[in-house]
Design an enzyme around this catalytic site. Structure first.
Site: not given
Ligand code: AMP
Ligand code: TRP
Length: 330
Positions: A117, A197, A200
């Site tokens: 992130k 993966k 969102k």
């Protein structure tokens, strides 16, 4: 008495990866005969986690209610489980501060989600501390089991380490929670890139099927899902096809093995149209329930208020003990 705790961030649209990795498991746990009598289930909407990356405040508020309503629409029963919004229980950030004081800096630096992130966003201190807030969520309820997708395993290992560390330093206080991860469905992959993966935050909308997608969107996304150089389903499908078969299996409620034997020999085109039909019919049931719940948000508010009240009575007991042990005035 077994305690189960899990949560989802209201940071975007809930997708079938969340459903398969987390929500459907929660519903199974909730409904399994052996558990009904002696389990306490907590399902949280973790908005304090969501703000560790940029969020639009108005959209965030709406997403919190959307996620709560989707919990119910997917089958979480507020008579059997406590649903609440993380920020409505201030014990979570309070306990995070206390846990921070025993968390090794180096261990947080090794968290793979933090590394991923912080490549995408400017890393703030909250993003770095995210796993400690998650450990607080879990430990405040003396949780035994945490049903999640594979990507959360490292965070739960940290939670166990912190619990052990606390127990050693201040005396036996916490149980060590275990992750509950279904092997076959632990990681649902993007429909556009079988190596990453379903997420969102995926920039390519074709990679993700959201629980609230329209029939047209679902059919389009399945039709355009990447396959491989073959043309029909084999006994040992490649990653991209195996991902689609996994999705099929979960919504069909049968094992991967049985799905493969059922589908073997079918052309990719034929399989995709069967899969799209199954997803449209399954998701439209969830969507119908969702619309019903959202048409009367008063009821939803009541569920969330009751959930937060109950959560507070539980977490305050743990926090009281922790404060005493640490010499912090109550
Ligand atoms: P998040 O979207 O990060 O808030 O994740 C909420 C829950 O869904 C967690 O238990 C995740 O492990 C799970 N999850 C998220 N994405 C996937 C995926 N692609 N496959 C399986 N589980 C997932
Ligand atoms: N970090 C989790 C995720 O992104 C969400 C989460 C926060 C969670 N607190 C939790 C999951 C406690 C399980 C238990 O998926």
């Amino acid at each position: 008495m077994k305690t189960v705790f899990s949560g989802v961030q209201p940071s975007g649209n809930l997708h079938i990866g969340n459903y398969i990795g987390a929500l459907s498991q929660w519903v199974n746990l909730q409904n399994s005969e052996s558990r009904i009598q002696n389990s306490e289930l907590f399902f949280c909407i973790v908005d304090l986690h969501a703000i560790t990356v940029p969020q639009d405040p108005k959209i965030l508020q709406e997403k919190v209610l959307e996620v709560a309503a989707l919990y119910l629409a997917c089958g979480i029963n507020p008579k059997k489980a406590h649903i609440f919004i993380q920020s409505e229980n201030p014990d979570h950030p309070y306990f995070t501060w206390l846990l921070n004081t025993i968390t090794p800096f180096g261990q947080l630096e090794r968290m793979t989600q933090f590394k991923e992130k912080s490549e995408k966003h400017e890393a703030n201190v909250g993003l770095f501390d995210y796993p400690v807030l998650m450990a607080s969520d879990i430990l405040l309820y003396q949780t035994d089991e945490v049903p999640v997708g594979e990507d959360q395993k490292q965070h739960i290992e940290l939670t166990r380490d912190l619990a052990e560390k606390f127990n050693k330093k201040y005396g036996e206080t916490f149980k060590l929670p275990v992750p509950v991860i279904q092997k076959e469905t632990a990681r649902v992959m993007s429909l556009q890139n079988p190596n990453s993966k379903m997420s969102k935050s995926d920039k390519d909308p074709l990679g993700t099927i959201n629980l609230l997608d329209s029939e047209k969107e679902i059919r389009e996304k399945v039709r355009r899902a990447v396959t491989d150089s073959g043309s029909s389903i084999s006994k040992n499908p490649s990653e991209a096809i195996a991902n689609l078969v996994t999705i099929y299996s979960v919504f069909k409620n049968q094992s991967f093995k049985n799905s493969t034997s059922e589908l073997v020999g079918k052309s990719y085109g034929e399989f995709k149209s069967i899969l799209a039909g199954l997803l449209v019919s399954s998701l439209s049931q969830i969507q119908k329930k969702y619309q019903g719940i959202r048409s009367g948000d008063k009821l939803l508010r009541q569920v969330l208020d009751e959930g937060a009240e109950f959560a507070k009575t539980k977490s305050s007991q743990t926090l009281k003990i922790v404060k005493e042990k640490m010499g912090i005035s109550a």
